[in-house]
Scaffold this motif. Structure first.
Motif, PDB file in Angstrom:
ATOM      1  N   PRO A  41       0.832  -1.269   0.016  1.00 20.56           N
ATOM      2  CA  PRO A  41       0.051   0.030   0.131  1.00 20.56           C
ATOM      3  C   PRO A  41       0.747   1.360   0.098  1.00 20.56           C
ATOM      4  CG  PRO A  41      -0.769  -1.660   1.568  1.00 20.56           C
ATOM      5  CD  PRO A  41       0.518  -2.073   1.118  1.00 20.56           C
ATOM      6  N   GLY A  42       0.396   2.255  -0.600  1.00 21.50           N
ATOM      7  CA  GLY A  42       1.062   3.574  -0.824  1.00 21.50           C
ATOM      8  C   GLY A  42       0.181   4.693  -1.260  1.00 21.50           C
ATOM      9  N   GLY A  43       0.711   5.511  -2.003  1.00 21.93           N
ATOM     10  CA  GLY A  43       0.076   6.700  -2.592  1.00 21.93           C
ATOM     11  C   GLY A  43       0.676   7.915  -1.730  1.00 21.93           C
ATOM     12  N   LYS A  44       0.915   9.011  -2.104  1.00 20.19           N
ATOM     13  CA  LYS A  44       1.577  10.126  -1.268  1.00 20.19           C
ATOM     14  C   LYS A  44       0.763  10.543  -0.287  1.00 20.19           C
ATOM     15  CE  LYS A  44       4.330  12.954  -2.784  1.00 20.19           C
ATOM     16  NZ  LYS A  44       5.619  12.192  -2.415  1.00 20.19           N
ATOM     17  N   GLY A  45      -0.729  10.534  -0.434  1.00 18.83           N
ATOM     18  CA  GLY A  45      -1.541  10.744   0.863  1.00 18.83           C
ATOM     19  C   GLY A  45      -1.510   9.815   1.891  1.00 18.83           C
ATOM     20  N   ALA A  46      -1.559   8.653   1.254  1.00 18.27           N
ATOM     21  CA  ALA A  46      -1.706   7.603   2.448  1.00 18.27           C
ATOM     22  C   ALA A  46      -0.379   7.476   3.047  1.00 18.27           C
ATOM     23  CB  ALA A  46      -2.247   6.246   1.651  1.00 18.27           C
ATOM     24  N   ASN A  47       0.586   7.836   2.242  1.00 21.30           N
ATOM     25  CA  ASN A  47       2.202   7.437   2.863  1.00 21.30           C
ATOM     26  C   ASN A  47       2.295   8.671   3.884  1.00 21.30           C
ATOM     27  OD1 ASN A  47       2.651   5.390   1.021  1.00 21.30           O
ATOM     28  ND2 ASN A  47       3.890   6.590  -0.005  1.00 21.30           N
ATOM     29  N   GLN A  48       1.747   9.908   3.581  1.00 17.82           N
ATOM     30  CA  GLN A  48       1.957  10.911   4.789  1.00 17.82           C
ATOM     31  C   GLN A  48       1.248  10.687   5.761  1.00 17.82           C
ATOM     32  OE1 GLN A  48       1.554  14.883   2.863  1.00 17.82           O
ATOM     33  NE2 GLN A  48       3.387  14.181   1.371  1.00 17.82           N
ATOM     34  N   ALA A  49      -0.194  10.157   5.658  1.00 16.57           N
ATOM     35  CA  ALA A  49      -1.019   9.672   6.889  1.00 16.57           C
ATOM     36  C   ALA A  49      -0.313   8.779   7.864  1.00 16.57           C
ATOM     37  CB  ALA A  49      -2.327   9.299   6.267  1.00 16.57           C
ATOM     38  N   VAL A  50       0.359   7.734   7.413  1.00 10.95           N
ATOM     39  CA  VAL A  50       1.016   6.668   7.882  1.00 10.95           C
ATOM     40  C   VAL A  50       2.106   7.287   8.783  1.00 10.95           C
ATOM     41  CG1 VAL A  50       2.059   4.577   8.027  1.00 10.95           C
ATOM     42  CG2 VAL A  50       0.120   4.891   6.609  1.00 10.95           C
ATOM     43  N   ALA A  51       3.061   8.140   8.115  1.00 16.26           N
ATOM     44  CA  ALA A  51       4.017   8.792   8.647  1.00 16.26           C
ATOM     45  C   ALA A  51       3.630   9.799  10.015  1.00 16.26           C
ATOM     46  CB  ALA A  51       4.799   9.616   7.395  1.00 16.26           C
ATOM     47  N   ALA A  52       2.657  10.585   9.711  1.00 16.50           N
ATOM     48  CA  ALA A  52       2.293  11.245  10.812  1.00 16.50           C
ATOM     49  C   ALA A  52       1.663  10.618  12.043  1.00 16.50           C
ATOM     50  CB  ALA A  52       1.126  12.387  10.287  1.00 16.50           C
ATOM     51  N   ALA A  53       0.837   9.421  11.609  1.00 19.26           N
ATOM     52  CA  ALA A  53       0.372   8.539  12.643  1.00 19.26           C
ATOM     53  C   ALA A  53       1.533   7.781  13.617  1.00 19.26           C
ATOM     54  CB  ALA A  53      -0.523   7.431  12.042  1.00 19.26           C
ATOM     55  N   LYS A  54       2.608   7.444  12.593  1.00 22.71           N
ATOM     56  CA  LYS A  54       3.703   6.785  13.445  1.00 22.71           C
ATOM     57  C   LYS A  54       4.518   7.785  14.116  1.00 22.71           C
ATOM     58  CE  LYS A  54       4.484   2.437  10.630  1.00 22.71           C
ATOM     59  NZ  LYS A  54       5.351   1.975   9.750  1.00 22.71           N
ATOM     60  N   ALA A  55       4.735   9.114  13.861  1.00 17.66           N
ATOM     61  CA  ALA A  55       5.299  10.136  14.433  1.00 17.66           C
ATOM     62  C   ALA A  55       4.466  10.496  15.919  1.00 17.66           C
ATOM     63  CB  ALA A  55       5.398  11.309  13.713  1.00 17.66           C
ATOM     64  N   GLY A  56       3.292  10.030  15.877  1.00 15.81           N
ATOM     65  CA  GLY A  56       2.517  10.304  17.209  1.00 15.81           C
ATOM     66  C   GLY A  56       1.207  11.054  17.078  1.00 15.81           C
ATOM     67  N   ALA A  57       1.024  11.509  15.938  1.00 12.05           N
ATOM     68  CA  ALA A  57      -0.338  12.566  15.746  1.00 12.05           C
ATOM     69  C   ALA A  57      -1.492  11.637  15.600  1.00 12.05           C
ATOM     70  CB  ALA A  57      -0.149  13.562  14.465  1.00 12.05           C
ATOM     71  N   ARG A  58      -2.699  12.152  16.161  1.00 10.44           N
ATOM     72  CA  ARG A  58      -4.061  11.665  15.851  1.00 10.44           C
ATOM     73  C   ARG A  58      -4.359  11.938  14.385  1.00 10.44           C
ATOM     74  NH1 ARG A  58      -4.922  14.420  20.753  1.00 10.44           N
ATOM     75  NH2 ARG A  58      -5.500  16.223  19.380  1.00 10.44           N
ATOM     76  N   THR A  59      -4.414  11.069  13.593  1.00  6.89           N
ATOM     77  CA  THR A  59      -4.312  11.261  12.045  1.00  6.89           C
ATOM     78  C   THR A  59      -5.742  10.706  11.360  1.00  6.89           C
ATOM     79  OG1 THR A  59      -2.180  10.987  12.090  1.00  6.89           O
ATOM     80  CG2 THR A  59      -2.935  10.838  10.104  1.00  6.89           C
ATOM     81  N   ARG A  60      -6.177  11.514  10.470  1.00  7.45           N
ATOM     82  CA  ARG A  60      -7.368  11.149   9.715  1.00  7.45           C
ATOM     83  C   ARG A  60      -6.982  11.081   8.342  1.00  7.45           C
ATOM     84  NH1 ARG A  60      -9.449  14.617  13.880  1.00  7.45           N
ATOM     85  NH2 ARG A  60     -10.940  13.576  15.440  1.00  7.45           N
ATOM     86  N   MET A  61      -7.532  10.183   7.460  1.00  9.70           N
ATOM     87  CA  MET A  61      -7.388  10.067   6.080  1.00  9.70           C
ATOM     88  C   MET A  61      -8.691  10.414   5.347  1.00  9.70           C
ATOM     89  SD  MET A  61      -4.915   9.509   3.631  1.00  9.70           S
ATOM     90  CE  MET A  61      -5.362   9.962   1.779  1.00  9.70           C
ATOM     91  N   ILE A  62      -8.826  11.393   4.419  1.00 12.15           N
ATOM     92  CA  ILE A  62      -9.711  11.522   3.501  1.00 12.15           C
ATOM     93  C   ILE A  62      -9.132  11.029   2.037  1.00 12.15           C
ATOM     94  CG2 ILE A  62     -11.560  12.954   2.431  1.00 12.15           C
ATOM     95  CD1 ILE A  62     -11.153  14.766   4.880  1.00 12.15           C
ATOM     96  N   GLY A  63      -9.742   9.744   1.535  1.00 11.29           N
ATOM     97  CA  GLY A  63      -9.290   9.531   0.128  1.00 11.29           C
ATOM     98  C   GLY A  63     -10.239   8.345  -0.392  1.00 11.29           C
ATOM     99  N   ALA A  64      -9.658   7.960  -1.640  1.00  4.41           N
ATOM    100  CA  ALA A  64     -10.675   6.935  -2.415  1.00  4.41           C
ATOM    101  C   ALA A  64      -9.869   5.776  -2.918  1.00  4.41           C
ATOM    102  CB  ALA A  64     -11.063   7.775  -3.509  1.00  4.41           C
ATOM    103  N   VAL A  65     -10.675   4.852  -2.725  1.00  5.18           N
ATOM    104  CA  VAL A  65     -10.089   3.579  -3.174  1.00  5.18           C
ATOM    105  C   VAL A  65     -11.190   2.801  -4.273  1.00  5.18           C
ATOM    106  CG1 VAL A  65      -8.392   3.095  -1.181  1.00  5.18           C
ATOM    107  CG2 VAL A  65     -10.719   2.302  -1.317  1.00  5.18           C
ATOM    108  N   GLY A  66     -10.760   1.897  -4.907  1.00  7.20           N
ATOM    109  CA  GLY A  66     -11.682   1.087  -5.728  1.00  7.20           C
ATOM    110  C   GLY A  66     -12.436   0.109  -5.049  1.00  7.20           C
TER     111      GLY A  66
END
Length: 302
Positions: A41-66
């Motif tokens: 799994p990747g994509g710049k949006g999803a990647n940045q969300a995971v990076a922020a979450a692993k850094a300790g932020a409360r993180t929300r993702m707004i995106g679209a998948v098939g």
């Protein structure tokens, strides 16, 4: 994992990365034999969300998948990374894919096929409420530009800090830039936006567009500037690179988290650089991103 007091929302792309590892990347018309193939799994949006979450932020993702197997895997990976996926949309058809070639020097080239990401051309019902609860909105350019602009505009109205990674590189409309607080391009993207390949000159050009900017320069580190005349340079940590796919998104996610938590710019850039240094020593995108405690240990040893 200890968290930090900030909430980061990402409005952006979700892809399945299809990664081929090769000794040397092929030139035009050339065929080479690879030594390994992976899907992740990747994509710049999803990647940045995971990076922020692993850094300790409360993180929300707004995106679209098939409505396909890739979409299921992408959403599951976000959830397992403690990212809130209530804002995810499932649309008919294929999820986005990124076709990545990584050579033995750790360098990569990428072709993105947007797929379901094309649905993110505007905010959906409920997205405004997510932004109401956000300190920072992270944006990229792997989704339609009208959607990026709508999200930035909504976040600005709500007082959230708007951080844009202008990748893939493109010229940006003035109405979008008016709603961006911080640009985080790499050297190539900064050159596209300003016409200058020289980092300090490019930084000055970026500050004619937005109030703050950080240019990431790979092994040369990163440089920050604002319209008050402050300039901060942070060197990269010299480490052996295996795969640089996740480096830029790791940097952006950690930087946004640290700034949202109130860290000074230099500390935020240093932690982002450390996280990137850890990520390039591993294969993959989100799987390569370090937890907050790993960054703490890495910095304590230096």
């Amino acid at each position: 994992m200890a968290g930090v007091t900030t909430t980061v929302t990402v409005f952006g792309s979700c892809n399945m990365d299809l990664v081929a590892y090769v000794p040397t990347a092929p030139g035009r018309g050339e065929t080479v034999l690879g030594r390994e193939f992976r899907t992740a799994p990747g994509g710049k949006g999803a990647n940045q969300a995971v990076a922020a979450a692993k850094a300790g932020a409360r993180t929300r993702m707004i995106g679209a998948v098939g409505d396909d197997e890739f979409g299921d895997r992408i959403t599951r990976n976000l959830r397992e990374s403690t990212v809130d996926v209530a804002g995810m949309r499932v649309v008919p058809g294929a999820s986005g894919t990124a076709h990545i070639v990584v050579d033995d020097a750790g360098a990569n080239s990428i072709v993105v096929v947007p797929g379901a990401n094309a649905a993110l051309d505007d905010l959906a019902d409920g997205d405004d409420r997510v932004l109401d609860e956000s300190d920072c909105l992270l944006l990229q350019l792997e989704i339609p530009l009208p959607g990026v602009a709508a999200a930035a505009r909504a976040a600005r109205r709500r007082g959230a800090r708007v951080v844009l990674t202008p990748a893939p590189a493109a010229e940006l409309p003035a109405e979008l830039l008016a709603d961006v607080d911080l640009l985080v391009p790499n050297e190539h993207e900064a050159a596209v936006l300003t016409g200058s390949a020289e980092p300090r000159e490019a930084l000055r050009g970026l500050l004619e567009l937005v109030g703050e900017a950080v240019i990431t320069r790979g092994s040369a580190g990163s440089v920050y500037g604002n319209r008050d005349g402050d300039v901060v340079e942070v060197p990269a940590f010299p480490v052996p690179a295996v795969d640089t796919t996740a480096a830029g998104d790791t940097f952006a996610g950690v930087l946004a988290t640290e700034l949202g938590a109130g860290s000074p710019v230099e500390r935020a850039m240093r932690r982002a650089a450390a996280a990137s240094a850890l990520s390039v020593q591993r294969n993959g995108a989100t799987a390569a991103m370090p937890e907050r405690a790993e960054v703490d240990r890495f910095l304590s040893e230096r």
